[in-house]
Design an enzyme around this catalytic site. Structure first.
Site, mmCIF file in Angstrom:
data_model
loop_
_atom_site.group_PDB
_atom_site.id
_atom_site.type_symbol
_atom_site.label_atom_id
_atom_site.label_comp_id
_atom_site.label_asym_id
_atom_site.label_seq_id
_atom_site.Cartn_x
_atom_site.Cartn_y
_atom_site.Cartn_z
ATOM 1 N N ASP A 102 59.702 29.413 44.304
ATOM 2 C CA ASP A 102 60.751 30.429 44.459
ATOM 3 C C ASP A 102 60.772 30.924 45.894
ATOM 4 O O ASP A 102 59.773 30.829 46.615
ATOM 5 C CB ASP A 102 60.458 31.641 43.552
ATOM 6 C CG ASP A 102 60.496 31.267 42.085
ATOM 7 O OD1 ASP A 102 61.146 30.268 41.741
ATOM 8 O OD2 ASP A 102 59.851 31.991 41.301
HETATM 9 N N1 URA Z 1 56.102 29.960 38.942
HETATM 10 C C1 URA Z 1 56.985 30.874 39.361
HETATM 11 O O1 URA Z 1 57.308 31.802 38.633
HETATM 12 N N2 URA Z 1 57.479 30.774 40.592
HETATM 13 C C2 URA Z 1 57.128 29.788 41.456
HETATM 14 O O2 URA Z 1 57.617 29.753 42.589
HETATM 15 C C3 URA Z 1 56.215 28.833 40.992
HETATM 16 C C4 URA Z 1 55.710 28.937 39.725
#
Ligand code: URA
Length: 238
Positions: A102
């Site tokens: 993310d």
């Molecule tokens: N899980 C998440 O919630 N976000 C990420 O970026 C990676 C794994």
């Protein structure tokens, strides 16, 4: 060789995305737009263009990036936000992220131009483990830890068993390490929120046996040949 495989091998995109490039009319062979997926190219003689640029058998590149928060794991962003491509600008070749973190997640992200490798690394069937240092709001309790470890009911189904350990108990938050073997969208955040402890910050520290080591935030290094081989072995084990 099938045209989509040729494009994937040359690092243009994954096999599936290459098929889309073909059906979108962005690929030419010997001056003609080709729309049929079954098109076979002679790798010695045929001239293949994608978006007007010559495609040729390209050197494979595999990078390990320590992604900072605030960068999108995409090749481009219509909204003009910073992407991880800005962090690997000095590398020649069309790289793309192997999976996603993310925008506000930091840590270990592989980047490559090898479509087959990318498919192996992100395919859920191969269960490559990923570890995340996760800061959650509140003082986590045993019930929540057990729930995270055993499987959490999310809207897209129950999560597979995970390993969870407390790294540091703070006044109003807890730093935990979660190891998962799946790669669903926003998985760690959704798991933690579902057990009542929303994520404050998230950092991926491991991908299989790879770790960040002492790579600074925003820096990258090339993977060693043994590491690439090891990842292939991990993905293709029973
Ligand atoms: N899980 C998440 O919630 N976000 C990420 O970026 C990676 C794994």
């Amino acid at each position: 060789m099938r045209l989509s495989k040729y494009l994937a091998d040359a690092g243009i995109a994954s096999r599936r995305k290459s098929e889309k490039l073909i059906s979108d009319g962005r690929v030419q062979v010997n001056g003609m737009v080709v729309l049929e997926q079954g098109c076979i190219v002679n790798t010695e003689k045929d001239i293949v263009l994608c978006d007007g640029i010559r495609v040729s058998g390209q050197e494979k590149i595999y990078l390990l990036l320590n992604k900072p928060a605030g960068y999108l794991s995409s090749v481009n962003d219509p909204q003009g936000r910073p992407t991880v491509m800005e962090l690997v600008k000095d590398i020649k070749g069309r790289l793309y992220p192997v999976g996603r973190l993310d925008m506000d997640t930091e840590g270990l992200l592989i980047m490559s131009n090898d479509g087959e490798f990318t498919n192996l690394m992100i395919h859920p069937r191969y269960h490559i483990s990923k570890k995340y240092q996760t800061l959650v709001a509140g003082r986590i309790n045993t019930a929540a830890l057990q729930n995270l470890a055993q499987g959490v009911g999310l809207e897209d189904g129950l999560t597979a068993p995970a390993s969870v350990v407390i790294l540091e108990q703070r006044q109003k938050s807890t730093l935990i390490e979660i190891e998962i073997h799946e790669g669903r969208k926003r998985q760690v955040k959704r798991m933690c929120a579902a057990v009542g402890f929303p994520v404050i910050s998230l950092k991926r520290t491991h991908f299989g046996f790879l770790t960040l080591g002492n790579l600074g935030i925003g820096q990258y290094r090339h993977l060693h040949p043994q590491e690439i081989e090891g990842l292939y072995t991990l993905a293709t084990r029973d």
